[in-house]
Scaffold this motif. Structure first.
Motif, PDB file in Angstrom:
ATOM      1  N   TYR A 114       0.772  -1.371   0.120  1.00  0.00           N
ATOM      2  CA  TYR A 114      -0.051  -0.015   0.068  1.00  0.00           C
ATOM      3  C   TYR A 114       0.658   1.434  -0.144  1.00  0.00           C
ATOM      4  O   TYR A 114       0.587   2.232  -0.731  1.00  0.00           O
ATOM      5  CB  TYR A 114      -1.058  -0.033   1.278  1.00  0.00           C
ATOM      6  N   GLN A 115       1.900   1.261   0.865  1.00  0.00           N
ATOM      7  CA  GLN A 115       2.869   2.272   0.933  1.00  0.00           C
ATOM      8  C   GLN A 115       3.572   2.486  -0.540  1.00  0.00           C
ATOM      9  O   GLN A 115       3.675   3.623  -1.209  1.00  0.00           O
ATOM     10  CB  GLN A 115       4.148   2.064   1.994  1.00  0.00           C
ATOM     11  N   MET A 123       2.239   1.387  -3.599  1.00  0.00           N
ATOM     12  CA  MET A 123       1.123   2.210  -4.422  1.00  0.00           C
ATOM     13  C   MET A 123       1.059   3.372  -4.278  1.00  0.00           C
ATOM     14  O   MET A 123       0.757   4.283  -5.160  1.00  0.00           O
ATOM     15  CB  MET A 123       0.112   1.410  -4.236  1.00  0.00           C
ATOM     16  N   ARG A 124       1.030   4.160  -3.168  1.00  0.00           N
ATOM     17  CA  ARG A 124       0.911   5.296  -2.644  1.00  0.00           C
ATOM     18  C   ARG A 124       1.987   6.155  -3.230  1.00  0.00           C
ATOM     19  O   ARG A 124       1.824   7.116  -3.804  1.00  0.00           O
ATOM     20  CB  ARG A 124       0.415   5.792  -1.224  1.00  0.00           C
ATOM     21  N   GLN A 125       3.182   5.709  -3.068  1.00  0.00           N
ATOM     22  CA  GLN A 125       4.280   6.445  -3.291  1.00  0.00           C
ATOM     23  C   GLN A 125       4.405   6.403  -4.898  1.00  0.00           C
ATOM     24  O   GLN A 125       4.711   7.622  -5.487  1.00  0.00           O
ATOM     25  CB  GLN A 125       5.662   5.875  -2.942  1.00  0.00           C
ATOM     26  N   LYS A 126       3.928   5.302  -5.671  1.00  0.00           N
ATOM     27  CA  LYS A 126       3.914   5.456  -7.064  1.00  0.00           C
ATOM     28  C   LYS A 126       2.903   6.575  -7.529  1.00  0.00           C
ATOM     29  O   LYS A 126       3.398   7.353  -8.610  1.00  0.00           O
ATOM     30  CB  LYS A 126       3.572   3.916  -7.526  1.00  0.00           C
ATOM     31  N   MET A 127       1.769   6.469  -6.768  1.00  0.00           N
ATOM     32  CA  MET A 127       0.664   7.460  -7.348  1.00  0.00           C
ATOM     33  C   MET A 127       1.229   8.952  -7.019  1.00  0.00           C
ATOM     34  O   MET A 127       0.841   9.863  -7.767  1.00  0.00           O
ATOM     35  CB  MET A 127      -0.636   7.346  -6.491  1.00  0.00           C
ATOM     36  N   GLU A 128       1.950   9.265  -6.114  1.00  0.00           N
ATOM     37  CA  GLU A 128       2.574  10.372  -5.885  1.00  0.00           C
ATOM     38  C   GLU A 128       3.741  10.695  -6.686  1.00  0.00           C
ATOM     39  O   GLU A 128       4.426  11.684  -6.423  1.00  0.00           O
ATOM     40  CB  GLU A 128       2.830  10.743  -4.332  1.00  0.00           C
ATOM     41  N   GLY A 129       4.195   9.915  -7.591  1.00  0.00           N
ATOM     42  CA  GLY A 129       5.388  10.251  -8.485  1.00  0.00           C
ATOM     43  C   GLY A 129       6.853   9.608  -8.047  1.00  0.00           C
ATOM     44  O   GLY A 129       7.722  10.074  -8.674  1.00  0.00           O
ATOM     45  N   GLU A 130       6.643   8.947  -6.965  1.00  0.00           N
ATOM     46  CA  GLU A 130       8.040   8.487  -6.563  1.00  0.00           C
ATOM     47  C   GLU A 130       8.338   7.233  -7.155  1.00  0.00           C
ATOM     48  O   GLU A 130       8.212   6.137  -6.380  1.00  0.00           O
ATOM     49  CB  GLU A 130       8.182   8.360  -4.931  1.00  0.00           C
ATOM     50  N   ALA A 131       8.568   7.151  -8.164  1.00  0.00           N
ATOM     51  CA  ALA A 131       8.929   5.906  -9.260  1.00  0.00           C
ATOM     52  C   ALA A 131      10.096   5.094  -8.656  1.00  0.00           C
ATOM     53  O   ALA A 131       9.834   3.649  -8.914  1.00  0.00           O
ATOM     54  CB  ALA A 131       9.171   6.166 -10.587  1.00  0.00           C
ATOM     55  N   ILE A 182       9.065   1.552  -6.313  1.00  0.00           N
ATOM     56  CA  ILE A 182       8.324   0.630  -7.118  1.00  0.00           C
ATOM     57  C   ILE A 182       9.415  -0.688  -6.814  1.00  0.00           C
ATOM     58  O   ILE A 182      10.563  -0.507  -6.987  1.00  0.00           O
ATOM     59  CB  ILE A 182       8.071   0.703  -8.625  1.00  0.00           C
TER      60      ILE A 182
END
Length: 105
Positions: free
Chosen positions: A75-76, A78-86, A89
């Motif tokens: 979940y963390q 996915m949240r980071q990915k959505m916030e642009g922290e590629a 992943i």
């Protein structure tokens, strides 16, 4: 992210809580117990959660019920990915395989 499941049942005392996630252990192992089972469900849950890098635990009070919690780092991620922290992943080369076989032979 933390997920929880809560009940308003009889609760579980502190000593019994220590046995909950141990394979083949039961809070009530007597022959007159009200619930059946082999004592594997929560130990399997713990294994699945830990395989994903999470944690599982219980908080309970006799006469007031129990709350089971688990965390999953995905979940963390996915949240980071959505916030642009590629860079957060996880490595897609790492695989987890679950195999179940009901053949006793």
């Amino acid at each position: 992210m933390t997920v929880s499941v809560q009940d308003t049942g009889i609760g579980i005392d502190g000593e019994a809580q220590k046995k909950l996630f141990v394979p083949f252990q039961q809070v009530d192992a007597s022959t007159t117990r009200r619930a059946g089972g082999t004592g594997l469900g929560l130990s399997i849950c713990r294994s699945f959660v830990e395989m994903q890098g999470g944690r599982i635990w219980v908080e309970s009070e006799l006469g007031k019920g129990s709350t089971f919690f688990f965390t999953l780092p995905i979940y963390q991620v996915m949240r980071q990915k959505m916030e642009g922290e590629a860079e957060a992943i996880p490595d897609k080369q790492k695989k987890v395989v679950l195999a179940i076989d009901d053949d006793t032979g």
